[in-house]
Design a protein around this motif. Structure first.
Motif, PDB file in Angstrom:
ATOM      1  N   LEU A  93      13.190 -37.034 -38.210  1.00 45.17           N
ATOM      2  CA  LEU A  93      13.378 -35.906 -39.117  1.00 45.17           C
ATOM      3  C   LEU A  93      13.686 -36.359 -40.545  1.00 45.17           C
ATOM      4  CD1 LEU A  93      15.061 -32.569 -38.299  1.00 45.17           C
ATOM      5  CD2 LEU A  93      15.671 -33.714 -40.417  1.00 45.17           C
ATOM      6  N   ARG A  94      14.642 -37.251 -40.687  1.00 45.14           N
ATOM      7  CA  ARG A  94      14.992 -37.687 -42.042  1.00 45.14           C
ATOM      8  C   ARG A  94      13.848 -38.436 -42.682  1.00 45.14           C
ATOM      9  NH1 ARG A  94      20.963 -40.170 -41.839  1.00 45.14           N
ATOM     10  NH2 ARG A  94      20.307 -40.922 -43.867  1.00 45.14           N
ATOM     11  N   VAL A 149       6.593 -28.072 -40.884  1.00 46.25           N
ATOM     12  CA  VAL A 149       7.225 -28.282 -39.571  1.00 46.25           C
ATOM     13  C   VAL A 149       6.919 -27.106 -38.644  1.00 46.25           C
ATOM     14  CG1 VAL A 149       9.094 -29.751 -40.416  1.00 46.25           C
ATOM     15  CG2 VAL A 149       9.396 -27.256 -40.386  1.00 46.25           C
ATOM     16  N   VAL A 188      15.942 -29.666 -41.531  1.00 45.54           N
ATOM     17  CA  VAL A 188      14.830 -29.966 -42.433  1.00 45.54           C
ATOM     18  C   VAL A 188      15.121 -29.366 -43.816  1.00 45.54           C
ATOM     19  CG1 VAL A 188      12.386 -29.525 -42.900  1.00 45.54           C
ATOM     20  CG2 VAL A 188      13.115 -30.170 -40.600  1.00 45.54           C
ATOM     21  N   LEU A 235       8.461 -26.620 -48.657  1.00 42.13           N
ATOM     22  CA  LEU A 235       8.698 -26.568 -47.218  1.00 42.13           C
ATOM     23  C   LEU A 235       7.736 -25.545 -46.615  1.00 42.13           C
ATOM     24  CD1 LEU A 235      10.147 -27.047 -44.541  1.00 42.13           C
ATOM     25  CD2 LEU A 235      11.929 -25.459 -45.277  1.00 42.13           C
ATOM     26  N   TRP A 260      17.630 -31.586 -45.533  1.00 37.82           N
ATOM     27  CA  TRP A 260      17.224 -32.936 -45.900  1.00 37.82           C
ATOM     28  C   TRP A 260      16.065 -32.980 -46.892  1.00 37.82           C
ATOM     29  CZ3 TRP A 260      19.730 -37.302 -45.533  1.00 37.82           C
ATOM     30  CH2 TRP A 260      20.753 -37.414 -44.588  1.00 37.82           C
ATOM     31  N   LEU A 261      15.254 -31.958 -46.884  1.00 38.11           N
ATOM     32  CA  LEU A 261      14.055 -31.994 -47.732  1.00 38.11           C
ATOM     33  C   LEU A 261      14.461 -31.749 -49.190  1.00 38.11           C
ATOM     34  CD1 LEU A 261      10.923 -32.238 -47.242  1.00 38.11           C
ATOM     35  CD2 LEU A 261      10.864 -29.746 -47.538  1.00 38.11           C
ATOM     36  N   GLU A 272      15.473 -27.239 -35.445  1.00 35.86           N
ATOM     37  CA  GLU A 272      15.467 -28.314 -36.444  1.00 35.86           C
ATOM     38  C   GLU A 272      15.313 -27.798 -37.870  1.00 35.86           C
ATOM     39  OE1 GLU A 272      12.416 -31.148 -35.378  1.00 35.86           O
ATOM     40  OE2 GLU A 272      13.885 -32.355 -34.271  1.00 35.86           O
ATOM     41  N   CYS A 321      11.342 -36.045 -43.994  1.00 37.82           N
ATOM     42  CA  CYS A 321      11.824 -35.340 -45.188  1.00 37.82           C
ATOM     43  C   CYS A 321      11.793 -36.226 -46.428  1.00 37.82           C
ATOM     44  CB  CYS A 321      13.250 -34.848 -44.957  1.00 37.82           C
ATOM     45  SG  CYS A 321      13.342 -33.487 -43.787  1.00 37.82           S
TER      46      CYS A 321
END
Ligand code: GLN
Ligand code: ZN
Length: 781
Positions: free
Chosen positions: A267-268, A280, A292, A302, A295-296, A288, A271
Motif C-alpha cells: 500500500l505505501r 484502487v 490510501v 486518487l 498515504w497518497l 484500505e 502511494c
C-alpha cells in the motif's frame, strides 16, 4: 474541485458479440483482414461513444484486443517468441493469430510420442500458453521469455487507436499493462533463467511508448500494475520505485491502476511511486481506502473503483457514497471515480435482456449501466443531487426491494443452515472402514476402470436439445431421445469392459447451467456474455437468492441408466464450489454462505441418488483450486469453507456408498492436505499431460511436509483435449509410474476428464486400449 469519471476498460465483443462472429469468419477465411478491421474500428467507435454518452471525462483507448490485451503488448514491445519463425513481411495480425491459436495443420498426429514439448502441437508452432487472468474467468496469453528475448517498439496499433479516438473528438486516456506486471505474468522458457533480469531492457521501450503517446497529445496514461495485489517476491516489489522513476522522465501523467486484491504490504509503495495518480479497488478492499487517502500525497489524483467491475449488481448509491464521503471530506486532492476494474468481466448491457423479469432486471447493472452509475454518483458528490433525483430514487427503490425480497431471502434455507450441527460435514466412519465395506459391496477388480462422466455430445444430441428448447420437440420426445443416448452409452461401456459405468451426461448442456436451471435462487440471462478467451464467451448463471432444490435433478436419468446394467452406475453431480465459482454470485452475503446453501441442495440430490439404488456418486469440483484468493493470507479461510461445503454435500450417505470427486489439471501440491480433507473415497485427476508428475505430490514427493494422500486415486491416463488415441503401452507405462507413488490397491484407471468434446470412434478406441492396459497390469500384480 469537481470529481472526474472514467473506466479502466470496456467489453470488447460488442453488444451482440460482433467481434466474436467477425473473428470466427476471418479464421474460416470468409472475411479478409480489412473487413475484420472495419468491424473492430466500428466497435471501438461505438464503445467510446457509450463512454462519452455517460459523461466520462475520458474514453479509454488500448483496452481493445482481437484476442487478448497481453498478446497486444507482446507485439507492442516487440517480443514475439523466436520459435514462431515469422517471415519478414508477415502482417502483424496474421502473426498475432498464429501466436494466439497456433498453426493448425501441424497438430501432432496419432502415435506421436507424448512429451513436454509437444503438448500443444509441433515444436515451434503451438500456440502461446493460456492462463487465467488473476482470479477471473478471463484467460490471457502468456508471454514467453528467455535470455535471448529483446524488446523494441514494434507496433503502431495502440497509437493508431489513439488517433482514431482523437479524430472522433474524444479526450483520450490510453491504457497500458505496466512493465512489472507484463514481465511477472510471463513465463521463462529456459532453465535457470529469471525473467526479472529483463526489466532493464524492457523499460526503455516503455519510455518510447509513453513518449510517443505524449507526442500524440495524450494527457493521461493508465498503467495497470495489478500484481501489486499479490504476495510479491522482494526483488519485484523493490523494482517498482526504480522502474517508475525511469518512466516518469518521459511520460504523460500516469495513473497507476491496481485492482482485484488488497494492496496490503504494497500500500505505501503504491502511494509513493512517482506517478500522477493511483487507482484502487474499493469494492474488493474498501477497508484500505482510508489508508490510501492518508498515504497518497495530496497533489496526486486518487481514483476510487467504487462500481463493481466483477459482478452484475446495481450499485447501492448510499453504500457507495458512504465509502466515498470520508475521502471527499479529507479534501486531500483530486478525486476520480470508476468501476473497480475493467468492465471486461461483465456483460455489455441490460438493454438486450429478454429472459429476466422486470424486477430481477432492476437489481442488475451491466457495463453500459455501470457507466451511468458513475454519472449519478458524481452528480451527488459534486452537489448536484437534484439533477439526478429520479435516478437516485429508482436505484434506492431497487436496492431496497432486493434487500427485503422473499425471492432472495427464504426462511427455510436460513433455518437449514442455522440448524446444521457438528458432524453434518463428516461421513459416519473414517475412510479405512468405508473402504473395507465398499470393497465387499462392489467387489471390483484391482485397478478398476471408469470414466469421468460425459460421453460425446454429438451434433445429433445438440440438435435434439435445440429443437426441444425451440418447442419443436416435445418433452416426451426429448426424453426418449436422451434415453436412447444413455442406453447407447451403457451398451458401449459394457462392450468395452469398463468396471464402473456412467450415464454419459447427454441431457446436460453444461455442468453448471444444468444444475442452476433446476435450483431455486438461480437466473439465466439471454445475452449476458463475458469473454473467456479469444472469441470464446461464457454466459454465467446469476445466483440472486437463497439456493434450494425443489425436486430431484438427476435421479430419473441415473436410475434409468442403472436399470440397464448389473454393473455399478456412477451418479454424476457438480459440486458446490464449482457451481459458485462459475456463476455471478450474490454480493449481499458472504460467498461461503452461498456455497454452503448450494452444498445442502447437492446433498439432497446425493441422498436421493443413494435412495434410488445408486451406490457410487461423483461430485465434480474442477474449480476448487481456481477459487483460491490472490493473497495467501486468504487461503486458510477459503479452503476451510470450500472443503466443508464439499463434505456437507457428500456426507448424507451411508458408509457403503462410495463418493468420488474429480478435478482438472492444476497443481495441487500446496493444498494437498485440504484436498485430502474433502475425504472423497476416490479422487480422479488430470495427470497425463504432466506425465504423472503431478501424482508425485499425492505420494508425498514434491510437496511440503511429505504429505501422502490417503484415499483412492484415479490418475488420468490420457489427454481428452485431442482426438489422439493413446496406445496400450503408453497407458501401461503411465500406470506403472503411478504405482511407484501410490499403492496399487488405491489406484483406479480413467481418462483425464470428461469426453463430451470427443467423437465416438476415438473414444471407443482409447477406452478399449485403456481396458486392455488394465487387464495387462492386473496380471502383474
Ligand atoms: N463430469 C464432467 C464431465 O465428464 C466433468 C467435467 C470437468 O471436469 N470439467 O464432463
Ligand atoms: Zn475435468
Amino acid at each position: 474541485m469537481t470529481t472526474r469519471t472514467h473506466t479502466l476498460g470496456f467489453p470488447r465483443m460488442g453488444a451482440n458479440r460482433e467481434l466474436k462472429f467477425a473473428l470466427e469468419k476471418h479464421w474460416r477465411g470468409e472475411i479478409d483482414r480489412t473487413a475484420l478491421e472495419a468491424v473492430s474500428e466500428e466497435l471501438r467507435a461505438r464503445h467510446w461513444q457509450a463512454q462519452r454518452d455517460a459523461g466520462l471525462d475520458f474514453v479509454t483507448v488500448g483496452d481493445f484486443a482481437y484476442y487478448d490485451h497481453v498478446a497486444n503488448h507482446i507485439q507492442l514491445l516487440g517480443c514475439e517468441p523466436a520459435r514462431f519463425n515469422f517471415f519478414g513481411d508477415e502482417p502483424e495480425l496474421s502473426r498475432y493469430f498464429k501466436m494466439a491459436r497456433g498453426v493448425e495443420d501441424e497438430i501432432p498426429d496419432a502415435g506421436h510420442v507424448h512429451d513436454e514439448s509437444c503438448k500443444h502441437g509441433t515444436e515451434g508452432t503451438f500456440a502461446l500458453e493460456m492462463t487465467k487472468w488473476f482470479d477471473t474467468n478471463y484467460h490471457y496469453l502468456v508471454p514467453e521469455f528467455n535470455a535471448a528475448t529483446q524488446f523494441r517498439l514494434a507496433s503502431t496499433r495502440l497509437f493508431d487507436e489513439v488517433a482514431q479516438a482523437q479524430q472522433a473528438g474524444h479526450a483520450v486516456k490510453a491504457v497500458l499493462l505496466g512493465p512489472l506486471s507484463f514481465l511477472y505474468l510471463g513465463k521463462e522458457k529456459e532453465a535457470g533463467f529469471d525473467r526479472f533480469s529483463l526489466l532493464d531492457a524492457l523499460l526503455p521501450v516503455y519510455e518510447q511508448v509513453l513518449t510517443r503517446l505524449k507526442q500524440q497529445g495524450v494527457e493521461w496514461v493508465q498503467i495497470d500494475e495489478p500484481i501489486l495485489g499479490l504476495d510479491l517476491p522482494d526483488a519485484w516489489r523493490n523494482a517498482f520505485e526504480r522502474a517508475y522513476w525511469q518512466l516518469a522522465r518521459s511520460a504523460p501523467k500516469l495513473l497507476l491502476a491496481t485492482y482485484f486484491s488488497p494492496l496490503s504490504d504494497n500500500l505505501r509503495l503504491a502511494c509513493q511511486l512517482p506517478v500522477a495518480g493511483l487507482h484502487v479497488d474499493a469494492v474488493r478492499s474498501p477497508q484500505e481506502l482510508t489508508g490510501v487517502a492518508d498515504w497518497l500525497p495530496a497533489h496526486k489524483v486518487l481514483s476510487v473503483g467504487i462500481v463493481d467491475g466483477r459482478n452484475i449488481w446495481r450499485t447501492d448509491p448510499d453504500a457507495a457514497l458512504a465509502v466515498l464521503r470520508p475521502v471527499v471530506d479529507k479534501n486531500r486532492g483530486e478525486l476520480w471515480i470508476a468501476p473497480s476494474c475493467s468492465l471486461l468481466h461483465v456483460p455489455f448491457s441490460l438493454a438486450a435482456e429478454t429472459k429476466l423479469d422486470a424486477e430481477l432486471k432492476s437489481w442488475l447493472a451491466f457495463a453500459v449501466e455501470k457507466l451511468d452509475e458513475l454519472r449519478v454518483l458524481r452528480a451527488v458528490l459534486d452537489g448536484g443531487e437534484a439533477s439526478v433525483a429520479n435516478e437516485l430514487k429508482t436505484a434506492r427503490a431497487a436496492v431496497a426491494a432486493r434487500r427485503s425480497s422473499p425471492r432472495v431471502h427464504r426462511a427455510d434455507v436460513a433455518l437449514r443452515l442455522a440448524r446444521s450441527v457438528v458432524g453434518d460435514d463428516a461421513r459416519t466412519s473414517v475412510f479405512p472402514q468405508r473402504q473395507s465395506v465398499q470393497r465387499t459391496r462392489f467387489a471390483l477388480p484391482a485397478l478398476p476402470t471408469t470414466t469421468i462422466g460425459s460421453f460425446p455430445q454429438t451434433s445429433d444430441i445438440r440438435a435434439a436439445r435445440a429443437s426441444f428448447k425451440r418447442g419443436e420437440l416435445d418433452a416426451a420426445g426429448y426424453r426418449e431421445k436422451m434415453r436412447a443416448e444413455i442406453a447407447l452409452a451403457v451398451r458401449k461401456q459394457e462392450e468395452l469392459g469398463i468396471d464402473v459405468l456412467v450415464h454419459g451426461e447427454a441431457e446436460r448442456n453444461d455442468m453448471v447451467e444444468y444444475f442452476g436451471e433446476q435450483l431455486d435462487g438461480f437466473a439465466f440471462t439471454a445475452n449476458g456474455w463475458v469473454q473467456s478467451y479469444g472469441s470464446r464467451c461464457v454466459k454465467p448463471p446469476v445466483i440472486f437468492g437463497d439456493v434450494a432444490r425443489p425436486a430431484p435433478m438427476t435421479v430419473e436419468w441415473t436410475a434409468y441408466a442403472q436399470s440397464l446394467t448389473k454393473l455399478p452406475m456412477k451418479g454424476m453431480l457438480t459440486g458446490p464450489v464449482t457451481i459458485l465459482q462459475w456463476s455471478f454470485v450474490r454480493d449481499d452475503q458472504p460467498r461461503a454462505t452461498t456455497c454452503e446453501q448450494i452444498a445442502w441442495a447437492i446433498r439432497d440430490e446425493v441422498v436421493d441418488l443413494e435412495g434410488a439404488g445408486i451406490g457410487i456418486i461423483q461430485i465434480d469440483e474442477p474449480a476448487i483450486r481456481e477459487g483460491l484468493p490472490l493473497r495467501r493470507a486468504g487461503w486458510p479461510a477459503y479452503l476451510k469453507s470450500a472443503t466443508r461445503a464439499f463434505r456437507i454435500s457428500a456426507s448424507g450417505v451411508r458408509d457403503e456408498t462410495q463418493i468420488h470427486t474429480h478435478m482438472c489439471y492444476s497443481e495441487f501440491n500446496d493444498i494437498l492436505p485440504e484436498i485430502a480433507a474433502m475425504d472423497a473415497d476416490v479422487i480422479t485427476i488430470e495427470t497425463s499431460r504432466s506425465d504423472m508428475e503431478l501424482l508425485r505430490g499425492f505420494g508425498g514427493e514434491n510437496n511440503s511436509g511429505g504429505f501422502r494422500y490417503p484415499n483412492e486415486i484415479g490418475p488420468g491416463v490420457y489427454d481428452i483435449h485431442s482426438p489422439r488415441v493413446p496406445s496400450v503401452d503408453e497407458i501401461v507405462r503411465l500406470m506403472r509410474k503411478a504405482a511407484v507413488v501410490v499403492p496399487h490397491e488405491n489406484l483406479w484407471i480413467n481418462p483425464d476428464c470428461g469426453l463430451k468434446t470427443r467423437g465416438w470412434p476415438e473414444t471407443e478406441a482409447a477406452l478399449s486400449n485403456m481396458v486392455t492396459a488394465a487387464k495387462l497390469l492386473r496380471k502383474e500384480l
